[in-house]
Structures are given as structure tokens and as C-alpha cells.
Motif scaffolding. Structure first.
Motif, PDB file in Angstrom:
ATOM      1  N   LEU A  50      10.320  43.806  52.512  1.00 50.73           N
ATOM      2  CA  LEU A  50       9.628  42.650  52.186  1.00 50.73           C
ATOM      3  C   LEU A  50       8.053  42.751  52.120  1.00 50.73           C
ATOM      4  CD1 LEU A  50      11.405  40.847  55.357  1.00 50.73           C
ATOM      5  CD2 LEU A  50      12.123  40.864  53.249  1.00 50.73           C
ATOM      6  N   ARG A  51       7.682  41.984  51.204  1.00 49.87           N
ATOM      7  CA  ARG A  51       6.460  41.840  50.972  1.00 49.87           C
ATOM      8  C   ARG A  51       5.858  40.309  51.074  1.00 49.87           C
ATOM      9  NH1 ARG A  51       7.339  46.333  51.408  1.00 49.87           N
ATOM     10  NH2 ARG A  51       7.204  47.903  49.802  1.00 49.87           N
ATOM     11  N   HIS A  52       4.588  40.139  51.058  1.00 47.26           N
ATOM     12  CA  HIS A  52       3.917  38.701  51.073  1.00 47.26           C
ATOM     13  C   HIS A  52       3.021  38.426  49.881  1.00 47.26           C
ATOM     14  CE1 HIS A  52       1.209  35.715  52.304  1.00 47.26           C
ATOM     15  NE2 HIS A  52       2.157  35.235  53.495  1.00 47.26           N
ATOM     16  N   ARG A  53       3.272  37.373  49.181  1.00 46.85           N
ATOM     17  CA  ARG A  53       2.421  37.009  48.189  1.00 46.85           C
ATOM     18  C   ARG A  53       2.044  35.683  48.408  1.00 46.85           C
ATOM     19  NH1 ARG A  53       2.794  41.746  48.071  1.00 46.85           N
ATOM     20  NH2 ARG A  53       4.156  42.771  46.537  1.00 46.85           N
ATOM     21  N   THR A  54       0.633  35.474  48.022  1.00 53.56           N
ATOM     22  CA  THR A  54       0.143  34.170  48.083  1.00 53.56           C
ATOM     23  C   THR A  54      -0.812  33.875  46.762  1.00 53.56           C
ATOM     24  OG1 THR A  54      -0.089  34.601  50.430  1.00 53.56           O
ATOM     25  CG2 THR A  54      -1.774  32.726  49.384  1.00 53.56           C
ATOM     26  N   ILE A  55      -0.646  32.690  46.352  1.00 54.12           N
ATOM     27  CA  ILE A  55      -1.472  32.020  45.218  1.00 54.12           C
ATOM     28  C   ILE A  55      -2.467  30.972  45.897  1.00 54.12           C
ATOM     29  CG2 ILE A  55      -1.362  30.777  43.105  1.00 54.12           C
ATOM     30  CD1 ILE A  55       1.161  32.211  42.590  1.00 54.12           C
ATOM     31  N   VAL A  56      -3.578  31.386  45.847  1.00 51.80           N
ATOM     32  CA  VAL A  56      -4.481  29.948  45.942  1.00 51.80           C
ATOM     33  C   VAL A  56      -4.621  28.891  44.876  1.00 51.80           C
ATOM     34  CG1 VAL A  56      -6.933  29.324  46.602  1.00 51.80           C
ATOM     35  CG2 VAL A  56      -5.845  31.329  47.660  1.00 51.80           C
ATOM     36  N   ASP A  57      -4.328  27.679  45.160  1.00 55.61           N
ATOM     37  CA  ASP A  57      -4.384  26.600  44.012  1.00 55.61           C
ATOM     38  C   ASP A  57      -5.627  26.130  43.965  1.00 55.61           C
ATOM     39  OD1 ASP A  57      -1.520  27.041  43.230  1.00 55.61           O
ATOM     40  OD2 ASP A  57      -0.845  26.114  45.112  1.00 55.61           O
ATOM     41  N   GLU A  58      -6.238  25.732  45.154  1.00 54.18           N
ATOM     42  CA  GLU A  58      -7.499  24.958  44.993  1.00 54.18           C
ATOM     43  C   GLU A  58      -8.430  25.114  46.316  1.00 54.18           C
ATOM     44  OE1 GLU A  58      -7.790  20.964  43.683  1.00 54.18           O
ATOM     45  OE2 GLU A  58      -5.682  21.099  43.417  1.00 54.18           O
ATOM     46  N   LEU A  59      -9.695  25.239  45.993  1.00 55.32           N
ATOM     47  CA  LEU A  59     -10.613  25.480  47.221  1.00 55.32           C
ATOM     48  C   LEU A  59     -11.395  24.211  47.119  1.00 55.32           C
ATOM     49  CD1 LEU A  59     -11.967  29.083  46.575  1.00 55.32           C
ATOM     50  CD2 LEU A  59     -10.366  28.296  48.229  1.00 55.32           C
ATOM     51  N   HIS A  60     -11.430  23.582  48.389  1.00 51.59           N
ATOM     52  CA  HIS A  60     -12.264  22.222  48.734  1.00 51.59           C
ATOM     53  C   HIS A  60     -13.513  22.460  49.607  1.00 51.59           C
ATOM     54  CE1 HIS A  60      -8.730  20.449  46.695  1.00 51.59           C
ATOM     55  NE2 HIS A  60      -7.891  20.986  47.366  1.00 51.59           N
ATOM     56  N   ALA A  61     -14.521  22.718  48.978  1.00 53.70           N
ATOM     57  CA  ALA A  61     -15.957  22.683  50.056  1.00 53.70           C
ATOM     58  C   ALA A  61     -15.904  21.260  50.961  1.00 53.70           C
ATOM     59  CB  ALA A  61     -17.048  22.584  49.262  1.00 53.70           C
ATOM     60  N   ILE A  62     -15.798  21.680  52.199  1.00 53.02           N
ATOM     61  CA  ILE A  62     -15.931  20.464  53.126  1.00 53.02           C
ATOM     62  C   ILE A  62     -17.127  20.284  53.835  1.00 53.02           C
ATOM     63  CG2 ILE A  62     -14.983  19.711  55.627  1.00 53.02           C
ATOM     64  CD1 ILE A  62     -12.937  19.759  53.223  1.00 53.02           C
ATOM     65  N   ALA A  63     -17.793  21.141  54.033  1.00 51.82           N
ATOM     66  CA  ALA A  63     -19.252  21.578  54.603  1.00 51.82           C
ATOM     67  C   ALA A  63     -20.064  22.901  54.378  1.00 51.82           C
ATOM     68  CB  ALA A  63     -19.359  21.098  56.193  1.00 51.82           C
ATOM     69  N   ASP A  64     -21.110  22.989  54.722  1.00 52.65           N
ATOM     70  CA  ASP A  64     -21.672  24.392  54.619  1.00 52.65           C
ATOM     71  C   ASP A  64     -20.844  25.247  55.196  1.00 52.65           C
ATOM     72  OD1 ASP A  64     -23.503  26.084  53.198  1.00 52.65           O
ATOM     73  OD2 ASP A  64     -24.502  26.182  55.190  1.00 52.65           O
ATOM     74  N   GLY A  65     -20.306  26.559  54.681  1.00 59.44           N
ATOM     75  CA  GLY A  65     -19.458  27.497  55.347  1.00 59.44           C
ATOM     76  C   GLY A  65     -18.076  27.005  55.779  1.00 59.44           C
ATOM     77  N   VAL A  66     -17.697  25.924  55.314  1.00 58.19           N
ATOM     78  CA  VAL A  66     -16.092  25.584  55.527  1.00 58.19           C
ATOM     79  C   VAL A  66     -15.656  25.157  54.324  1.00 58.19           C
ATOM     80  CG1 VAL A  66     -14.839  23.777  56.990  1.00 58.19           C
ATOM     81  CG2 VAL A  66     -17.226  24.563  57.701  1.00 58.19           C
ATOM     82  N   VAL A  67     -14.511  25.517  54.170  1.00 56.23           N
ATOM     83  CA  VAL A  67     -13.741  25.209  52.786  1.00 56.23           C
ATOM     84  C   VAL A  67     -12.207  24.760  53.164  1.00 56.23           C
ATOM     85  CG1 VAL A  67     -12.756  26.573  50.652  1.00 56.23           C
ATOM     86  CG2 VAL A  67     -15.004  26.903  51.456  1.00 56.23           C
ATOM     87  N   LEU A  68     -11.574  24.080  52.707  1.00 57.39           N
ATOM     88  CA  LEU A  68     -10.122  23.700  52.752  1.00 57.39           C
ATOM     89  C   LEU A  68      -9.462  24.437  51.577  1.00 57.39           C
ATOM     90  CD1 LEU A  68      -7.684  22.290  53.996  1.00 57.39           C
ATOM     91  CD2 LEU A  68      -8.137  20.395  52.086  1.00 57.39           C
ATOM     92  N   VAL A  69      -8.317  25.361  51.818  1.00 59.36           N
ATOM     93  CA  VAL A  69      -7.665  25.858  51.058  1.00 59.36           C
ATOM     94  C   VAL A  69      -6.257  25.698  50.667  1.00 59.36           C
ATOM     95  CG1 VAL A  69      -6.823  28.394  50.307  1.00 59.36           C
ATOM     96  CG2 VAL A  69      -9.089  28.120  51.717  1.00 59.36           C
ATOM     97  N   ASP A  70      -5.954  25.110  49.392  1.00 56.05           N
ATOM     98  CA  ASP A  70      -4.421  24.788  49.225  1.00 56.05           C
ATOM     99  C   ASP A  70      -3.906  25.963  48.649  1.00 56.05           C
ATOM    100  OD1 ASP A  70      -4.782  22.276  50.041  1.00 56.05           O
ATOM    101  OD2 ASP A  70      -5.462  21.537  48.196  1.00 56.05           O
ATOM    102  N   ALA A  71      -2.698  26.591  49.132  1.00 54.94           N
ATOM    103  CA  ALA A  71      -2.242  27.634  48.354  1.00 54.94           C
ATOM    104  C   ALA A  71      -0.613  27.543  48.821  1.00 54.94           C
ATOM    105  CB  ALA A  71      -2.575  28.757  49.484  1.00 54.94           C
ATOM    106  N   ARG A  72      -0.091  28.557  48.099  1.00 53.91           N
ATOM    107  CA  ARG A  72       1.556  28.725  48.186  1.00 53.91           C
ATOM    108  C   ARG A  72       1.773  30.312  48.547  1.00 53.91           C
ATOM    109  NH1 ARG A  72       3.309  27.638  42.612  1.00 53.91           N
ATOM    110  NH2 ARG A  72       1.234  27.836  42.435  1.00 53.91           N
ATOM    111  N   ALA A  73       2.678  30.407  49.281  1.00 58.89           N
ATOM    112  CA  ALA A  73       2.847  31.812  49.639  1.00 58.89           C
ATOM    113  C   ALA A  73       4.527  31.994  49.562  1.00 58.89           C
ATOM    114  CB  ALA A  73       2.533  32.076  51.368  1.00 58.89           C
ATOM    115  N   TRP A  74       4.714  33.486  49.241  1.00 61.36           N
ATOM    116  CA  TRP A  74       6.292  33.759  49.295  1.00 61.36           C
ATOM    117  C   TRP A  74       6.453  34.975  50.307  1.00 61.36           C
ATOM    118  CZ3 TRP A  74       3.450  31.885  45.140  1.00 61.36           C
ATOM    119  CH2 TRP A  74       3.994  30.689  44.534  1.00 61.36           C
TER     120      TRP A  74
END
Length: 127
Positions: A50-74
Motif C-alpha cells: 500500500l502507498r499514499h498519494r496526495t495532490i494539492v489542488d489549491e492553497l488559500h492564504a488565511i493569515a500570516d503563517g496560516v494556509v487552507l490546503v485543498d487536496a485529494r489523497a489516494w
């Protein structure tokens, strides 16, 4: 870290107070402060193919040093030089910048229907 079954290294990707929730088809696992312990137990039982794969679709800066990460994983099974998709997840994550670099503070991972065509298009399967 996931593919190497390195629970300690995997846990270092998260803040010490991280809140990780993985909602599967049948059960939801929620871990607060127990990521290393929970993944050590999980990795000990896991099939070595078994292996894990992730694709980050988007990064959204929320504040300095804080990011919302939209991703998909398999989760995929490596066999005969290819990767066969077994499970797919959509994830919403909050990453924070720490003295040690970026770490995941909140992860919400939810199982999705497996769509092999989308995975092929995104270069996750068939490596």
C-alpha cells in the motif's frame, strides 16, 4: 513518511496539538495528540504494497503563517510496476508555519467514490 511506515516522521508533519479526522466508508477516526501512536499501530498491520498519494489542488492564504490546503489523497496498491487505486479522499487542511517549518494543524479527510479516470488524468495511478 506514509509509504515508509514511519509513524514518528509522519507525526512530525503535524503540530503537537493537531486534530486529524479521517472519515472512511464505514468509520470515522479522529486523532488529537495521538497521531504517532495511532499510525504506528496502523502501519504495523498495513499491507507492504500500500502507498499514499496526495495532490494539492489549491492553497488559500488565511493569515500570516496560516494556509487552507485543498487536496485529494489516494491509497493505492503497488503491483507489477503500476499503482491500483483502492480508496480516494478529499481533504481540507489548515497548515501553519512553525519554527520547524510548515505543519498541519487541522486535517479533515473524507472518503469519496473511486474514479480511476480522474486518477489517471492526474497521474496518480499507472506510475
Amino acid at each position: 513518511r506514509w509509504d515508509a511506515r514511519d509513524a514518528k516522521g509522519f507525526a512530525r508533519l503535524f503540530t503537537a496539538d493537531a486534530d486529524l479526522e479521517v472519515a472512511g466508508e464505514a468509520v470515522t477516526r479522529r486523532m488529537k495528540g495521538t497521531i504517532e501512536r495511532d499510525y504506528a499501530a496502523s502501519f504495523a498491520r498495513a499491507d507492504s504494497t500500500l502507498r499514499h498519494r496526495t495532490i494539492v489542488d489549491e492553497l488559500h492564504a488565511i493569515a500570516d503563517g496560516v494556509v487552507l490546503v485543498d487536496a485529494r489523497a489516494w491509497i493505492v496498491r503497488a503491483q507489477s510496476g503500476t499503482e491500483v487505486p483502492l480508496r480516494a479522499y478529499t481533504t481540507r487542511n489548515v497548515a501553519v508555519r512553525t519554527a520547524d517549518g510548515w505543519r498541519l494543524r487541522v486535517v479533515r479527510s473524507h472518503a469519496e467514490p473511486l474514479d480511476a479516470a480522474v486518477m489517471r488524468d492526474r497521474s496518480v495511478a499507472g506510475r
